[in-house]
Design a protein around this motif. Structure first.
Motif, PDB file in Angstrom:
ATOM      1  N   ALA A  11       0.830  -1.213   0.000  1.00 44.44           N
ATOM      2  CA  ALA A  11       0.000   0.000   0.000  1.00 44.44           C
ATOM      3  C   ALA A  11       0.858   1.253   0.000  1.00 44.44           C
ATOM      4  N   THR A  14       2.255   1.813  -3.397  1.00 44.25           N
ATOM      5  CA  THR A  14       1.264   2.365  -4.322  1.00 44.25           C
ATOM      6  C   THR A  14       1.097   3.865  -4.089  1.00 44.25           C
ATOM      7  N   LEU A  40      -4.037   1.410 -12.597  1.00 44.01           N
ATOM      8  CA  LEU A  40      -4.675   0.954 -11.371  1.00 44.01           C
ATOM      9  C   LEU A  40      -6.173   1.221 -11.441  1.00 44.01           C
ATOM     10  N   SER A  43     -10.901   3.266  -8.036  1.00 48.05           N
ATOM     11  CA  SER A  43     -11.175   3.276  -6.597  1.00 48.05           C
ATOM     12  C   SER A  43      -9.869   3.232  -5.795  1.00 48.05           C
ATOM     13  N   THR A  44      -8.892   2.489  -6.296  1.00 54.45           N
ATOM     14  CA  THR A  44      -7.594   2.392  -5.616  1.00 54.45           C
ATOM     15  C   THR A  44      -6.881   3.734  -5.630  1.00 54.45           C
ATOM     16  N   LYS A  47      -8.595   6.213  -3.219  1.00 60.60           N
ATOM     17  CA  LYS A  47      -8.312   5.967  -1.802  1.00 60.60           C
ATOM     18  C   LYS A  47      -6.935   6.494  -1.403  1.00 60.60           C
ATOM     19  N   HIS A  48      -5.972   6.267  -2.273  1.00 59.46           N
ATOM     20  CA  HIS A  48      -4.618   6.736  -1.966  1.00 59.46           C
ATOM     21  C   HIS A  48      -4.536   8.255  -2.014  1.00 59.46           C
TER      22      HIS A  48
END
Length: 255
Positions: A11, A14, A40, A43-44, A47-48
């Protein structure tokens, strides 16, 4: 004794990819652009971005996401931790004033050159070297000066890791040519860049003796036409040598 190798946190990796992509973009970047670039899920990426924004590392402007000023605070702290920056900064500024050119301070980190301070003289070229900019060491006078201050074994490790990619037709792209030039730099004390990174750009650099501190070098950057005349080149190298000597003396005596 070597520390045991541990697995990196995926995580965190990323998040660093997202942060790097925003930095490389240079301006506001949308989530859609980041999704395409990083391959990617939306949604990923979102979030980041939310997490990075909560910690001030990115900000969401009307034109997209940009780096937050928290990055500037971290960078400012990073360049100051061993005193080299604090000692060299004022002398690099004087170097720019005396020559009228663009004067620079670079650190080596993980085999890459990082610009940590730049000062502009009256006739300095208009060239965007933002603080923290990272470059391959073999493409600049500063970088080659840094490489010359390292052991051949360390230089080999750096080349194994980063290669010798060309930036112009003048860039060094073979180990044999690189080591031949490094031997010359070690003998003369100066490194030159003659259009090896950008056409029309010249530079002369020298490494700093920093003791057990991090590796550093300073340079004068100028149009190649002003570096060609032998008399002008000699004047630049003498001024650069004097500046480096002052910095090294101050470092040695804890100024």
């Amino acid at each position: 004794m070597e520390r045991p190798k541990t697995k990196s946190v995926r995580a965190t990796g990323t998040s660093m990819r997202v942060l790097t992509a925003i930095a490389e973009h240079g301006g506001g970047v949308s989530i859609a652009e980041l999704v395409d670039r990083l391959e990617l899920a939306k949604s990923t990426v979102y979030k980041h971005l939310i997490t990075l924004e909560e910690h001030g590392l990115v900000v969401n402007h009307e034109d997209g996401y940009r780096l937050g000023l928290q990055c500037l605070e971290f960078g400012g702290m990073a360049r100051q931790y061993d005193g080299v920056y604090d000692v060299a900064k004022s002398e690099v500024h004087k170097l720019a004033e005396e020559t009228g050119e663009l004067a620079n301070l670079m650190f080596e980190e993980r085999g890459i050159g990082v610009y940590v301070y730049t000062a502009r003289g009256e006739q300095a070229i208009t060239f965007d070297i933002h603080l923290g900019r990272r470059v391959y060491l073999h493409t600049t006078a500063l970088g080659k000066a840094l490489l010359a201050s390292l052991s051949d074994e360390r230089v080999d490790e750096i080349v194994d890791r980063h290669g010798l990619p060309a930036r112009t037709d003048e860039t060094i792209t073979t180990r044999s040519d690189l080591f031949e030039e490094l031997d010359q730099i070690r003998e003369e004390g100066f490194a030159y860049n003659e259009e090896e990174r950008l056409g029309g750009l010249g530079c002369v650099g020298t490494p700093l003796e920093t003791g057990d501190r991090r590796n550093a070098a300073i340079s004068i950057m100028t149009p190649i036409s002003r570096l060609k005349p032998e008399e002008q080149r000699r004047e630049y190298t003498e001024t650069l040598h004097q500046t480096a000597n002052v910095i090294e003396v101050n470092l040695a005596h804890g100024q």
